[in-house]
Design a protein around this motif. Sequence first.
Motif, short mmCIF file in Angstrom:
data_model
loop_
_atom_site.label_atom_id
_atom_site.label_comp_id
_atom_site.label_asym_id
_atom_site.label_seq_id
_atom_site.Cartn_x
_atom_site.Cartn_y
_atom_site.Cartn_z
N LEU A 49 4.24 -21.44 64.66
CA LEU A 49 2.74 -21.83 65.72
C LEU A 49 1.91 -22.76 64.80
O LEU A 49 1.49 -23.66 65.51
CB LEU A 49 2.14 -21.02 66.02
N GLU A 50 1.86 -22.76 63.49
CA GLU A 50 1.13 -23.66 62.82
C GLU A 50 1.74 -25.09 62.69
O GLU A 50 1.03 -26.19 63.10
CB GLU A 50 0.85 -23.36 61.26
N ASP A 51 3.13 -25.09 62.67
CA ASP A 51 3.92 -26.34 62.88
C ASP A 51 3.49 -27.08 64.27
O ASP A 51 3.38 -28.31 64.14
CB ASP A 51 5.36 -26.21 62.73
N LEU A 52 3.81 -25.97 65.19
CA LEU A 52 3.44 -26.81 66.51
C LEU A 52 1.92 -27.35 66.75
O LEU A 52 1.68 -28.39 67.54
CB LEU A 52 3.57 -25.59 67.69
N ARG A 53 0.93 -26.52 66.35
CA ARG A 53 -0.62 -27.01 66.27
C ARG A 53 -0.64 -28.43 65.59
O ARG A 53 -1.61 -29.00 65.78
CB ARG A 53 -1.50 -25.83 65.66
N SER A 54 0.20 -28.91 64.76
CA SER A 54 -0.14 -29.98 64.09
C SER A 54 0.20 -31.33 65.21
O SER A 54 -0.23 -32.48 64.73
CB SER A 54 0.98 -30.27 63.10
N PHE A 55 0.64 -31.04 66.28
CA PHE A 55 0.89 -31.77 67.49
C PHE A 55 -0.19 -31.65 68.38
O PHE A 55 -0.34 -32.48 69.45
CB PHE A 55 2.39 -31.56 68.05
N GLY A 56 -1.25 -30.76 68.19
CA GLY A 56 -2.20 -30.58 69.09
C GLY A 56 -2.32 -29.13 69.44
O GLY A 56 -1.77 -28.14 68.87
N PRO A 57 -3.47 -28.66 70.39
CA PRO A 57 -3.51 -27.53 70.72
C PRO A 57 -2.17 -26.70 71.40
O PRO A 57 -1.50 -27.28 72.04
CB PRO A 57 -4.53 -27.46 71.89
N VAL A 58 -1.93 -25.60 71.01
CA VAL A 58 -0.90 -24.65 71.50
C VAL A 58 -1.49 -23.63 72.46
O VAL A 58 -2.12 -22.86 71.96
CB VAL A 58 0.06 -24.23 70.26
N ARG A 77 8.30 -33.62 66.75
CA ARG A 77 7.87 -34.59 65.79
C ARG A 77 8.54 -35.98 65.97
O ARG A 77 7.75 -37.19 65.81
CB ARG A 77 8.45 -34.22 64.43
N SER A 78 9.71 -36.00 66.48
CA SER A 78 10.22 -37.42 66.59
C SER A 78 9.72 -38.19 67.72
O SER A 78 9.55 -39.45 67.96
CB SER A 78 11.77 -37.17 67.02
N PHE A 79 9.34 -37.36 68.99
CA PHE A 79 8.43 -38.11 70.03
C PHE A 79 7.16 -38.50 69.61
O PHE A 79 6.57 -39.63 70.00
CB PHE A 79 8.44 -36.91 71.14
N GLU A 80 6.71 -37.85 68.82
CA GLU A 80 5.24 -38.04 68.25
C GLU A 80 5.41 -39.13 67.45
O GLU A 80 4.29 -40.03 67.24
CB GLU A 80 4.41 -37.03 67.58
N GLU A 81 6.31 -39.53 66.66
CA GLU A 81 6.65 -40.49 65.61
C GLU A 81 7.05 -42.15 66.57
O GLU A 81 6.73 -42.96 66.03
CB GLU A 81 7.38 -40.30 64.55
N ASN A 82 7.30 -41.77 67.75
CA ASN A 82 7.91 -42.95 68.55
C ASN A 82 7.59 -42.68 69.89
O ASN A 82 7.99 -41.93 70.82
CB ASN A 82 9.45 -42.78 68.58
#
Length: 167
Positions: free
Chosen positions: A36-45, A118-123
């Motif tokens: 969940l912490e990994d997912l939160r690096s992309f925004g709210p979960v 992560r790949s989507f967020e980077e591209n």
Amino acid sequence: LQYVGCYRDLCLEEAPLRKGIVLEQETAGLFSQCELEDLRSFGPVEVAKGSIEEILTTLMRSKYYVRLGSRRHLGNAAIEAIAAGCLAIGNISEFAIKSLMLPETSVTNRGQLIERIRSFEENQSWFDEVLKNQQQIANFVCFSRPVTDLLDAVVNVRANRRALDLL
């Protein structure tokens, strides 16, 4: 019938900058705190729960909808998420309408999910392309094809009535 943008057309407010992830209820309970912490690096979960209005409001501000590790559902959750503007990601075997899941949005475990996001967020251009493709499929499956089928049925009924009137 649902189409991409239908909730915006109903005057539900769309976030100017979408971010974060909506987890399907069963999926949410399967993630460890570390994941969940990994997912939160992309925004709210957030978890898809509450009233219809609450769920739609959550979808309208989120970037991703995830179903992974839960039982197969026959409902419309993925369709609603895509119509609200989210990219639906998950295990293709858990989605009733498998054609909505593209190779780019299909994952089989939580590690793959985190790496895919992560790949989507980077591209961003790749994300935009995949989102557009998924939305086009949803529009066809959930709006264009049913409308066309309905109109074809109307034409057939009218033709059959005319044929009966000629007898």
